[in-house]
Design an enzyme around this catalytic site. Structure first.
Site, PDB file in Angstrom:
ATOM      1  N   SER A   1       0.832  -1.196   0.000  1.00 27.57           N
ATOM      2  CA  SER A   1       0.000   0.000   0.000  1.00 27.57           C
ATOM      3  C   SER A   1       0.876   1.260   0.000  1.00 27.57           C
ATOM      4  O   SER A   1       1.696   1.426  -0.887  1.00 27.57           O
ATOM      5  CB  SER A   1      -0.954  -0.039   1.196  1.00 27.57           C
ATOM      6  OG  SER A   1      -1.922   0.979   1.091  1.00 27.57           O
TER       7      SER A   1
ATOM      8  N   ASP B   1      -9.486  -3.752  -6.183  1.00 30.48           N
ATOM      9  CA  ASP B   1      -8.714  -2.734  -5.465  1.00 30.48           C
ATOM     10  C   ASP B   1      -8.687  -1.467  -6.318  1.00 30.48           C
ATOM     11  O   ASP B   1      -8.363  -1.529  -7.507  1.00 30.48           O
ATOM     12  CB  ASP B   1      -7.293  -3.253  -5.221  1.00 30.48           C
ATOM     13  CG  ASP B   1      -6.397  -2.252  -4.503  1.00 30.48           C
ATOM     14  OD1 ASP B   1      -6.907  -1.224  -4.022  1.00 30.48           O
ATOM     15  OD2 ASP B   1      -5.178  -2.511  -4.418  1.00 30.48           O
TER      16      ASP B   1
ATOM     17  N   HIS C   1      -7.838  -4.689  -1.506  1.00 31.05           N
ATOM     18  CA  HIS C   1      -6.773  -3.950  -0.845  1.00 31.05           C
ATOM     19  C   HIS C   1      -6.657  -4.362   0.628  1.00 31.05           C
ATOM     20  O   HIS C   1      -7.649  -4.361   1.356  1.00 31.05           O
ATOM     21  CB  HIS C   1      -7.013  -2.441  -0.938  1.00 31.05           C
ATOM     22  CG  HIS C   1      -5.796  -1.635  -0.631  1.00 31.05           C
ATOM     23  ND1 HIS C   1      -4.838  -1.339  -1.571  1.00 31.05           N
ATOM     24  CD2 HIS C   1      -5.346  -1.100   0.527  1.00 31.05           C
ATOM     25  CE1 HIS C   1      -3.867  -0.643  -1.030  1.00 31.05           C
ATOM     26  NE2 HIS C   1      -4.147  -0.480   0.251  1.00 31.05           N
TER      27      HIS C   1
END
Length: 817
Positions: free
Chosen positions: A189, A343, A373
């Protein structure tokens, strides 16, 4: 007291119910996701956590950020008997080191892990399970970096901490039993953002060992386009909703959330940056299979200067690594990129993958078809809270770590083999290829100095073959060798010219100015060199530019646009455009008359010149171009059966097949459908019909068909071939396809064609189009010329008479303006 507690519990229950009512239905979990209920639960818990955090901050119990950090930290795992775990500081940065207890015969791999959490949440403790897993499964030393968090420590503190920790680890690697040449950086991320930014920051550090690889797990990489297909398709898919992505990003930068809608609509991007970034960030570069799930293109709203001023730091590559310059991207280490279908950040990973691959960087891509995600972070949670797809992602990462280890072994063995066999095998293969091409090339009667041309053609073929062999052996790329050879011998500095080198937006320019005082303002000539967009340079065309500057008493700007495949198409056009805009805006500095600007080029450089002239037509803020000078231009990728392509299919230096081959190299694509493209199978029937009025053998004058032209039957359209090389049918690649409304506005033109050149008919067709639209054209046809003869101009006995005649005619034309 009991009453107060009861009231608090009732309020809390109501709050939870409201959070569930307002937030839970917004979740859009696509059908086909097998663990839907589990994801719904996580979505609800996360929404409840965000809601409760805001509530506790409102009532003054604790801050929202602190509560969310505590929630994310979770329950720490038990002590691991297979690892030595130490808390350290690398400079001032907290680090936790995980070292396997099992003995090893040599030094281990080193992995630095940067956790996710949008720079505000996450910690060493939260990612304890992930780092333990990587250390044990890959037998590596893992350093988990506890960078300082925002808002207490504002951006870019997080990047600076990660960079500091990485440099420290590289310098002290051996103290921890780590091989400095086997250090890998990894993050998920926003940690993936930090990983990409740190890798970019290290490319020019000659005092440090090179990174072995970078691992990016569903990274955030750009702040240009929040309407990419993945943002639209996964807008309401847990855990990272589209609005939440931007809201957390704005909080990370300590900015007001009221501007979210304007940023979603693209109002924060000025026009010049849109133009620059669209070659890297565009839905056009997302493969079609990722657009089938409800994607619709969205128009960008008008630009807001105020918004740009507030948020221009988001275009810094530290925040948006996808926006780094090509010169940085080309030097990055091998990469592993993990993306998830559900995502919002999926397309960031896909676009970065493409940019890396376009620059020849090896990328291992893992796409989790049922991933969302945060799934890798949740993969190692206990029991029922795990997701199978996340665990699969972790296994893929470990497999990548093992494979790159084996690649190093194979490379060593290959080098040993090269040393043993290359002195015999390479010369034999090169000579064989030269003799084959020598006897299969065509030297028609009337071509300029055929023996000399055969000699140079043999050298070219030998270079191409030797380059392929050296590339296979891993010594250098074939294009690197070709560029070195074609750069030639640099001329002596000309005493009659002032020659100045500079860079504009990373694009090298060389400016040639006559030393004698001008009687008035001079002409300004921009020159774009040839070389199929993949080779050629300022140095290779030095003699031509010096000659024009002196003979025409003009200021000549030679543009060293960056080459493909390291700098992918259409980057060359943008470089030429940026150089042109710079020159036009700084004419006074070079004492140039704004009414006497000429744009010129040879071969593909003439193609660039044509496109730039078309682009500039509507620029009212710039002076008009006086003329375009096009020397044997290649202007279309629609018909490879024109008379000149047939007649000169095997005439040096540019064979018909070589044209298509270099198109594929320029676009960085495998030439698997080369034969189909040669047969025009890439052109849709509707396009053939629409463009026949512009591109057809019927339009070529009869005197150019007498040398063995045979009309070809129309071939069937193959959609898969079109998809493979559709770029060659765009206006930027084939400016001959521009509409009449554009052609009629173009400046006066000078076109050179060569009889023994596959591109001859491109020039003839463009000449006719310009004349039909009332544009004045001066045409020079070299009866004995061949493609590329200008590359030998100025080399004395090694040059060709046809090239000298072309240059003298060109100079006469320029002087007539």
């Amino acid at each position: 007291m009991e009453l107060l507690l009861a009231i608090f519990l009732v309020v809390l229950t109501v709050f939870v119910a409201m959070a569930f009512y307002y937030e839970h239905p917004k979740a859009e979990i696509p059908h086909g996701f097998r663990q839907r209920q589990k994801l719904y639960i996580f979505h609800y818990i996360l929404n409840f956590g965000f809601g409760l955090a805001k509530f506790l901050e409102k009532v003054g119990i604790t801050s929202e950020v602190y509560f969310l950090r505590t929630l994310m930290d979770g329950i720490p795992p038990l002590k691991d008997q297979h690892l030595f775990i130490k808390d350290l500081r690398f400079e001032k940065v907290k680090v936790r080191l995980y070292q396997p207890k099992i003995s090893t015969t040599g030094q281990r791999r080193g992995i630095l892990y940067f956790h996710g959490g949008v720079g505000q949440f996450g910690s060493i403790r939260a990612y304890e399970r992930t780092c333990r897993y990587l250390a044990k499964k890959s037998n590596s030393v893992v350093a988990s970096v506890g960078y300082r968090l925002a808002p207490e420590h504002p951006f870019p503190t997080q990047f600076e901490d990660c960079l500091t920790a990485t440099i420290h680890f590289m310098r002290t690697a051996q103290d921890y039993g780590v091989d400095p040449s086997r250090i890998i950086i990894c993050g998920d991320s926003s940690g993936g953002t930090l990983t990409a930014a740190v890798a970019q920051a290290l490319v020019n550090r000659r005092d440090l060992p090179k990174l072995r690889a970078q691992i990016l797990i569903y990274p955030f990489l750009q702040c240009v386009d929040f309407n990419l297909p993945s943002y639209q398709q996964n807008e309401g898919v847990p855990i990272l909703l589209k609005k939440r992505t931007l809201a957390l990003g704005l909080k990370y930068l300590n900015k007001d959330l009221s501007v979210m809608e304007a940023i979603f609509k693209g109002s924060h991007i000025p026009e010049d940056l849109q133009l620059k970034y669209q070659k890297w960030v565009s839905p056009d570069y997302i493969p079609h299979e990722f657009k089938t799930r409800g994607y619709k293109p969205i128009a960008i709203n008008p630009f807001s200067e105020e918004l740009y001023t507030l948020f221009k730091l988001v275009f810094d590559p530290v925040f948006s690594p996808l926006l780094a310059e090509d010169s940085v991207i080309a030097q990055l280490p091998e990469a592993f990129i993990l993306t998830c279908e559900f995502d919002v950040l999926r397309d960031d990973g896909l676009l970065y993958k493409k940019r890396l691959e376009d620059h020849g960087i090896k990328v291992t891509w893992c796409h989790l078809q049922e991933g969302f995600h945060g799934i890798v972070f949740l993969a190692l949670c206990s029991g029922a809270s795990t997701f199978r797809s996340g665990y699969k992602g972790l296994e893929k990462i470990v497999n990548f770590l093992r494979l790159i280890e084996m690649a190093s072994v194979y490379t060593t063995l290959a080098i040993i083999g090269i040393i043993v066999i290359s002195p015999v095998i390479i010369p034999a293969l090169v000579l064989g290829g030269v003799f084959y091409n020598f006897f299969n090339s065509d030297m028609p009667s009337g071509i300029d100095q055929p023996l000399k041309l055969r000699f140079f053609h043999s050298l070219l073929i030998a270079t191409l073959i030797a380059g392929k062999i050296l590339e296979k052996l891993g010594i250098c790329s074939d294009l690197s060798l070709l560029r070195i050879v074609l750069d030639g011998i640099p001329p002596r500095r000309d005493s009659k010219l002032l020659i100045k080198d500079l860079k504009v937006d990373e694009v090298p320019l060389r400016i040639y100015q006559p030393k004698w005082p001008p009687t008035g303002k001079r002409r300004g000539i921009l020159y774009f060199h040839g070389g199929a967009g993949t080779f050629g340079s300022i140095r290779a065309f030095e003699r031509i530019c010096c000659y024009i500057a002196k003979k025409c008493n003009s200021v000549v700007v030679s543009v060293g646009y960056r080459l493909a495949p390291e700098h992918p198409y259409p980057g060359q056009y943008f470089d030429c455009l940026n150089a042109t805009l710079y020159f036009m805006r700084n004419l006074e500095e070079y004492h140039v008359d704004p009414a006497l600007i000429i744009i010129s080029g040879d071969s593909c450089g003439a193609n660039f010149a044509t496109v730039i002239c078309q682009i500039l037509l509507n620029r009212r803020d710039l002076p008009k171009v006086r003329a375009q000078v096009l020397l044997y231009p290649g202007l279309q990728g629609l018909d490879f059966h024109l008379p000149s392509y047939q007649q000169n299919a095997s005439v040096p230096l540019l064979f018909r097949k070589l044209v298509i081959y270099f198109c594929f190299r320029y676009l960085n694509k495998e030439p698997s459908v080369l034969e189909d493209v040669l047969q025009n199978c890439h052109v849709p029937e509707s396009m053939k019909r629409n463009c026949k009025k512009w591109i057809s053998a019927d339009i070529i004058p009869d005197e150019f068909k007498i040398r063995g032209y045979i009309p070809q039957k129309s071939t069937s359209y193959k959609p898969e071939v079109h998809e493979a090389i559709k770029e060659i049918l765009t206006i930027t690649f084939s400016p001959l396809l521009a509409e009449d409304s554009i052609i009629c506005q173009l400046p006066e033109s000078y076109i050179v064609t060569c009889e023994f050149d596959v591109f001859r008919d491109d020039g003839l067709l463009y000449k006719k189009r310009l004349e039909d639209n009332g544009v004045q054209v001066t045409w020079y046809h070299s009866e004995s010329g061949f493609h590329g003869n200008l590359a030998f101009f100025g080399y004395g006995i090694f040059s060709f008479l046809s090239a000298k005649k072309i240059m003298d005619n060109t100079v006469n034309y320029i002087n007539s303006l």
